[in-house]
Write an enzyme that holds these catalytic residues in place. Structure first.
Site, PDB file in Angstrom:
ATOM      1  N   LYS A 131      -9.136  66.976  93.028  1.00  0.00           N
ATOM      2  CA  LYS A 131      -9.562  66.772  91.743  1.00  0.00           C
ATOM      3  C   LYS A 131      -9.004  67.934  90.607  1.00  0.00           C
ATOM      4  CE  LYS A 131     -10.559  63.835  93.272  1.00  0.00           C
ATOM      5  NZ  LYS A 131     -10.588  63.212  94.763  1.00  0.00           N
TER       6      LYS A 131
ATOM      7  N   VAL B 127      -6.412  55.345  98.659  1.00  0.00           N
ATOM      8  CA  VAL B 127      -6.963  56.296  97.648  1.00  0.00           C
ATOM      9  C   VAL B 127      -6.174  57.555  97.502  1.00  0.00           C
ATOM     10  CG1 VAL B 127      -9.124  57.478  97.050  1.00  0.00           C
ATOM     11  CG2 VAL B 127      -9.088  55.078  98.072  1.00  0.00           C
ATOM     12  N   ILE B 128      -5.983  58.209  98.830  1.00  0.00           N
ATOM     13  CA  ILE B 128      -5.420  59.575  98.826  1.00  0.00           C
ATOM     14  C   ILE B 128      -4.280  59.658  98.479  1.00  0.00           C
ATOM     15  CG2 ILE B 128      -5.267  61.548 100.124  1.00  0.00           C
ATOM     16  CD1 ILE B 128      -7.809  61.048 101.907  1.00  0.00           C
TER      17      ILE B 128
ATOM     18  N   VAL C 171      -1.761  58.216 105.382  1.00  0.00           N
ATOM     19  CA  VAL C 171      -2.074  56.775 106.296  1.00  0.00           C
ATOM     20  C   VAL C 171      -3.596  56.758 106.843  1.00  0.00           C
ATOM     21  CG1 VAL C 171       0.561  56.491 106.828  1.00  0.00           C
ATOM     22  CG2 VAL C 171      -1.336  57.701 108.444  1.00  0.00           C
ATOM     23  N   GLY C 172      -4.368  57.578 106.103  1.00  0.00           N
ATOM     24  CA  GLY C 172      -5.867  57.368 106.668  1.00  0.00           C
ATOM     25  C   GLY C 172      -6.178  58.577 107.375  1.00  0.00           C
ATOM     26  N   ARG C 173      -7.639  58.449 108.031  1.00  0.00           N
ATOM     27  CA  ARG C 173      -8.410  59.923 108.538  1.00  0.00           C
ATOM     28  C   ARG C 173      -8.792  59.250 109.791  1.00  0.00           C
ATOM     29  NH1 ARG C 173      -8.243  64.206 105.658  1.00  0.00           N
ATOM     30  NH2 ARG C 173     -10.273  64.887 106.691  1.00  0.00           N
TER      31      ARG C 173
ATOM     32  N   HIS D  52     -23.735  53.946  70.183  1.00  0.00           N
ATOM     33  CA  HIS D  52     -22.526  53.641  69.760  1.00  0.00           C
ATOM     34  C   HIS D  52     -22.011  54.717  69.238  1.00  0.00           C
ATOM     35  CE1 HIS D  52     -19.519  51.274  67.935  1.00  0.00           C
ATOM     36  NE2 HIS D  52     -19.814  51.611  66.584  1.00  0.00           N
TER      37      HIS D  52
HETATM   38  P1  FAD Z   1     -15.868  66.937 106.678  1.00  0.00           P
HETATM   39  O1  FAD Z   1     -16.012  67.218 105.448  1.00  0.00           O
HETATM   40  O2  FAD Z   1     -14.520  66.554 107.323  1.00  0.00           O
HETATM   41  O3  FAD Z   1     -16.671  68.092 107.397  1.00  0.00           O
HETATM   42  C1  FAD Z   1     -16.564  68.471 108.827  1.00  0.00           C
HETATM   43  C2  FAD Z   1     -16.737  69.744 109.163  1.00  0.00           C
HETATM   44  O4  FAD Z   1     -17.040  70.106 110.583  1.00  0.00           O
HETATM   45  C3  FAD Z   1     -15.136  70.560 109.080  1.00  0.00           C
HETATM   46  O5  FAD Z   1     -15.671  71.613 108.109  1.00  0.00           O
HETATM   47  C4  FAD Z   1     -15.082  70.975 110.433  1.00  0.00           C
HETATM   48  O6  FAD Z   1     -14.317  72.116 110.318  1.00  0.00           O
HETATM   49  C5  FAD Z   1     -16.348  70.906 111.123  1.00  0.00           C
HETATM   50  N1  FAD Z   1     -16.136  70.817 112.717  1.00  0.00           N
HETATM   51  C6  FAD Z   1     -15.485  69.714 113.203  1.00  0.00           C
HETATM   52  N2  FAD Z   1     -15.723  69.978 114.394  1.00  0.00           N
HETATM   53  C7  FAD Z   1     -16.470  71.120 114.804  1.00  0.00           C
HETATM   54  C8  FAD Z   1     -16.940  71.510 115.941  1.00  0.00           C
HETATM   55  N3  FAD Z   1     -16.594  71.139 117.051  1.00  0.00           N
HETATM   56  N4  FAD Z   1     -17.603  72.839 115.843  1.00  0.00           N
HETATM   57  C9  FAD Z   1     -17.704  73.307 114.441  1.00  0.00           C
HETATM   58  N5  FAD Z   1     -17.414  72.576 113.362  1.00  0.00           N
HETATM   59  C10 FAD Z   1     -16.705  71.678 113.566  1.00  0.00           C
HETATM   60  N6  FAD Z   1     -14.354  61.774  99.187  1.00  0.00           N
HETATM   61  C11 FAD Z   1     -15.178  61.326  98.074  1.00  0.00           C
HETATM   62  O7  FAD Z   1     -16.282  60.790  98.238  1.00  0.00           O
HETATM   63  N7  FAD Z   1     -14.607  61.627  96.995  1.00  0.00           N
HETATM   64  C12 FAD Z   1     -13.422  61.942  96.567  1.00  0.00           C
HETATM   65  O8  FAD Z   1     -12.779  62.055  95.331  1.00  0.00           O
HETATM   66  C13 FAD Z   1     -12.609  62.363  97.791  1.00  0.00           C
HETATM   67  N8  FAD Z   1     -11.617  62.835  97.559  1.00  0.00           N
HETATM   68  C14 FAD Z   1     -10.657  63.324  98.822  1.00  0.00           C
HETATM   69  C15 FAD Z   1      -9.256  63.797  98.765  1.00  0.00           C
HETATM   70  C16 FAD Z   1      -8.850  64.310  99.803  1.00  0.00           C
HETATM   71  C17 FAD Z   1      -7.028  65.080  99.719  1.00  0.00           C
HETATM   72  C18 FAD Z   1      -9.324  64.230 101.138  1.00  0.00           C
HETATM   73  C19 FAD Z   1      -8.276  64.455 102.268  1.00  0.00           C
HETATM   74  C20 FAD Z   1     -10.547  63.448 101.259  1.00  0.00           C
HETATM   75  C21 FAD Z   1     -11.245  63.054 100.257  1.00  0.00           C
HETATM   76  N9  FAD Z   1     -12.453  62.608 100.320  1.00  0.00           N
HETATM   77  C22 FAD Z   1     -13.381  62.171  98.992  1.00  0.00           C
HETATM   78  C23 FAD Z   1     -13.190  62.305 101.545  1.00  0.00           C
HETATM   79  C24 FAD Z   1     -14.299  63.409 101.816  1.00  0.00           C
HETATM   80  O9  FAD Z   1     -13.712  64.740 101.617  1.00  0.00           O
HETATM   81  C25 FAD Z   1     -14.830  63.165 103.272  1.00  0.00           C
HETATM   82  O10 FAD Z   1     -15.530  61.743 103.079  1.00  0.00           O
HETATM   83  C26 FAD Z   1     -16.121  64.181 103.283  1.00  0.00           C
HETATM   84  O11 FAD Z   1     -15.555  65.498 103.447  1.00  0.00           O
HETATM   85  C27 FAD Z   1     -16.511  63.968 104.731  1.00  0.00           C
HETATM   86  O12 FAD Z   1     -17.737  64.695 105.003  1.00  0.00           O
HETATM   87  P2  FAD Z   1     -18.247  64.996 106.603  1.00  0.00           P
HETATM   88  O13 FAD Z   1     -19.401  66.332 106.196  1.00  0.00           O
HETATM   89  O14 FAD Z   1     -18.430  64.151 107.404  1.00  0.00           O
HETATM   90  O15 FAD Z   1     -16.900  65.851 107.029  1.00  0.00           O
HETATM   91  P1  AMP Z   2      -6.494  54.703 103.190  1.00  0.00           P
HETATM   92  O1  AMP Z   2      -6.876  53.888 104.479  1.00  0.00           O
HETATM   93  O2  AMP Z   2      -7.008  54.471 101.842  1.00  0.00           O
HETATM   94  O3  AMP Z   2      -6.118  56.288 103.443  1.00  0.00           O
HETATM   95  O4  AMP Z   2      -4.918  54.254 103.038  1.00  0.00           O
HETATM   96  C1  AMP Z   2      -3.855  54.560 104.170  1.00  0.00           C
HETATM   97  C2  AMP Z   2      -2.662  53.553 103.800  1.00  0.00           C
HETATM   98  O5  AMP Z   2      -1.482  53.778 104.726  1.00  0.00           O
HETATM   99  C3  AMP Z   2      -3.068  51.906 104.134  1.00  0.00           C
HETATM  100  O6  AMP Z   2      -3.106  51.094 103.028  1.00  0.00           O
HETATM  101  C4  AMP Z   2      -1.964  51.759 105.445  1.00  0.00           C
HETATM  102  O7  AMP Z   2      -1.630  50.216 105.273  1.00  0.00           O
HETATM  103  C5  AMP Z   2      -0.977  52.610 104.940  1.00  0.00           C
HETATM  104  N1  AMP Z   2      -0.029  52.832 106.144  1.00  0.00           N
HETATM  105  C6  AMP Z   2      -0.449  53.244 107.517  1.00  0.00           C
HETATM  106  N2  AMP Z   2       0.898  53.178 108.128  1.00  0.00           N
HETATM  107  C7  AMP Z   2       1.777  52.863 107.727  1.00  0.00           C
HETATM  108  C8  AMP Z   2       3.144  53.194 107.709  1.00  0.00           C
HETATM  109  N3  AMP Z   2       3.756  53.416 108.733  1.00  0.00           N
HETATM  110  N4  AMP Z   2       3.999  52.892 106.614  1.00  0.00           N
HETATM  111  C9  AMP Z   2       3.375  52.509 105.358  1.00  0.00           C
HETATM  112  N5  AMP Z   2       2.344  52.689 105.044  1.00  0.00           N
HETATM  113  C10 AMP Z   2       1.474  52.848 106.053  1.00  0.00           C
END
Ligand code: FAD
Ligand code: AMP
Length: 480
Positions: free
Chosen positions: A58, A191-192, A278-280, A452
């Site tokens: 952001k 989204v990302i 492509v996702g997490r 408004h």
């Molecule tokens: P995480 O934030 O991933 O935290 C997990 C933590 O656990 C990490 O610090 C990791 O190091 C630690 N950990 C893992 N395994 C171990 C272990 N064995 N021992 C000790 N520590 C450990 N979400 C939104 O809601 N709004 C947004 O605008 C948004 N924007 C995003 C933009 C980007 C570029 C990305 C990548 C993600 C975005 N997200 C957004 C998603 C959001 O960041 C995640 O959903 C959120 O951080 C998940 O929270 P969490 O606490 O489950 O995990």
């Molecule tokens: P999100 O799940 O919002 O993080 O989006 C990830 C996107 O990546 C999804 O819409 C998938 O369809 C797309 N994706 C995954 N693998 C591929 C690939 N090999 N080429 C193009 N798009 C992909």
């Protein structure tokens, strides 16, 4: 320091740190283990969200938008601003400062609430024992009455585009780009991908998003997704659907990407940088000893029930590592729920009302069910739509693209969903989320007095339009 806690949290992202603070507030002796280090190599807190996710993305989105506005949008307001320059390292540096401030803030909150911060990598064993290996390789074993796993998620790597964080970047590497790439490829128009693609598009890159699916933003309301696609196209984002990336090659300092197009033919594109979005995937590698008693579900996430209990006594899991949308606020709510349940309270998370936002400009935001979902559920419904083009406040701000859409049950008028593409959509959708939490009808929103001129009036008008009562547009349904 004792090695025994009431609550031990693994991971300090928005799910874990919030759970730890709430548990400590409730009088529980709490510790939180975190293995992440910041850009300075020192231990950090706040997980993906604060370090490499929500907040830094952001920060760059806001900086890049200001540049774009000054360069391309001031003219319409009668302001000329010649010689506008950007300094990408300064933008990245500003982002780093915000990260530092917020992650430090979590440390201060831990101290203020008495949460013990343990640095190192945790592993869960049977009997609620957690071993932690610190950065020097020393192992300590802790015990807790309750363990909350909040280990989060990391970007998925795909074999056709192996991340080197030089030319092929994941979302973390994409936050560190120091100069504007002339041509930027993004794999995945989710989204990302859209957010990161927007940052560089605004700063002058030619951005191509390659998306394997044949529909854009398939999980969103399709009327809103289609309108968003048009808006993004106008901004210059080249979104290619049905384009599955099949390979990549580094040639002369550039990335040559091959993909299969909509006709099944192989195409190539050359980029200065490529971002893989492509996702997490859930973080479970090395986390669970064989005797931990915790199970994974069919998608490799930690299995939990509606209350985030894993089934192993006293072991809970929250956030990205469990089912549900990978969103910071979803994890935080689960963290609070679990902490309060451990303390004997009985809260629930309302999984039906979780807002979802894409921080493009304009923003795309939604809460509740899409029209497609309501239709598939066989429920009779009415829809009210109000375009920002009819909003005086939007016109004054030169932000007339997009619309508010509200869906309500045809019989009860209860609001089932709200979907917005438009200015401040993230904040507008939250008004409807709040109302939905109280079981609102569209009529309730329509009867509420809105200031408004505000963008919020578009929410009121969309709610009125559900029953054909909108004042500032022609209604599709006659007033009863
Ligand atoms: P995480 O934030 O991933 O935290 C997990 C933590 O656990 C990490 O610090 C990791 O190091 C630690 N950990 C893992 N395994 C171990 C272990 N064995 N021992 C000790 N520590 C450990 N979400 C939104 O809601 N709004 C947004 O605008 C948004 N924007 C995003 C933009 C980007 C570029 C990305 C990548 C993600 C975005 N997200 C957004 C998603 C959001 O960041 C995640 O959903 C959120 O951080 C998940 O929270 P969490 O606490 O489950 O995990
Ligand atoms: P999100 O799940 O919002 O993080 O989006 C990830 C996107 O990546 C999804 O819409 C998938 O369809 C797309 N994706 C995954 N693998 C591929 C690939 N090999 N080429 C193009 N798009 C992909």
């Amino acid at each position: 320091m004792s090695n025994k806690f009431d609550v031990l949290v693994i991971g300090s992202g928005p799910a874990g740190y919030v759970a730890a603070i709430r548990a400590a507030q409730l009088g529980l002796n709490t510790a939180c283990v975190e293995k992440m280090t910041g850009k300075d190599g020192k231990p950090t807190l706040g997980g993906t969200c604060l370090n490499v996710g929500c907040i830094p993305s952001k920060a760059l989105l806001d900086s890049s938008y200001k540049y774009h506005e000054a360069k391309d949008d001031f003219g319409i307001h009668g302001i000329s601003a010649d010689g506008i320059k950007m300094d990408v390292p300064a933008m990245v540096g500003r982002k780093d400062k915000i990260v530092k401030q917020l992650t430090g803030g979590v440390g201060s909150l831990f101290k203020a609430n008495g949460v013990q911060h343990i640095v190192g990598t945790a592993k869960l064993h049977g009997g609620r024992k957690v071993s932690v290996v610190d950065f020097e390789g020393n192992e300590t074993v802790y015990e807790a009455d309750n363990v909350i796993i909040a280990s989060g998620s990391t970007p998925i790597d795909i074999p056709p585009a192996p991340v080197d964080n030089e030319l092929i970047l994941d979302s973390t590497g994409a936050l560190e780009i120091q100069e504007v790439p002339e041509r930027l490829g993004v794999i995945g128009a989710g989204v990302i991908g859209l957010e990161l693609g927007s940052v560089w598009n605004r700063l002058g890159s030619e951005v191509v998003l390659l998306e394997a699916m044949d529909s854009f933003l398939a999980m969103m309301d399709q009327q809103i997704a289609k309108d968003s696609a048009k808006i993004f196209k106008k901004q210059g984002l080249d979104i290619r659907l049905k384009s599955r990336v099949t390979g990549s090659e580094i040639k002369d300092g550039k990335v040559v990407v091959s993909y299969e197009d909509a006709n099944g033919e192989t195409q190539t594109e050359t980029f200065d940088k490529l971002i893989v979005c492509v996702g997490r995937k859930p973080n479970t590698d090395g986390l669970l000893a064989d005797d931990s008693g915790v199970k994974l579900d069919e998608r490799g996430r930690i299995y939990v029930n509606d209350l985030c209990a894993t089934g192993a006594p006293g072991i809970w899991a929250v956030g990205d590592v469990v089912r549900g949308p990978m969103l910071a606020h979803k994890g935080s709510e689960e963290g609070v729920m679990v902490a309060e349940r451990i303390a004997g309270q009985k809260p629930l998370v309302n999984y039906d009302i979780i807002p979802n936002v894409i921080y493009t400009h304009p923003e795309v935001a939604s809460v509740g069910r899409t029209e497609e979902q309501v239709k598939a559920d066989g429920e009779e419904y009415n829809v009210g739509v109000f375009p920002f083009a009819a909003s005086g406040r939007a016109m004054a701000a030169n932000e007339t693209a997009g619309m508010v859409k509200i869906i309500a049950n045809a019989e009860t008028d209860r609001v089932l969903g709200c979907h917005i593409v438009g200015p401040s959509a993230a904040d507008l959708v939250q008004q409807v989320a709040l109302a939905m939490e109280f079981g609102t009808s569209a009529e309730d929103i329509g009867m509420t007095v809105f200031g408004h001129p505000t963008l919020s009036e578009a929410v009121k008008e969309a709610a009125l339009a559900v029953n054909g009562h909108a004042i500032h547009i022609q209604n599709r349904k006659r007033r009863k």
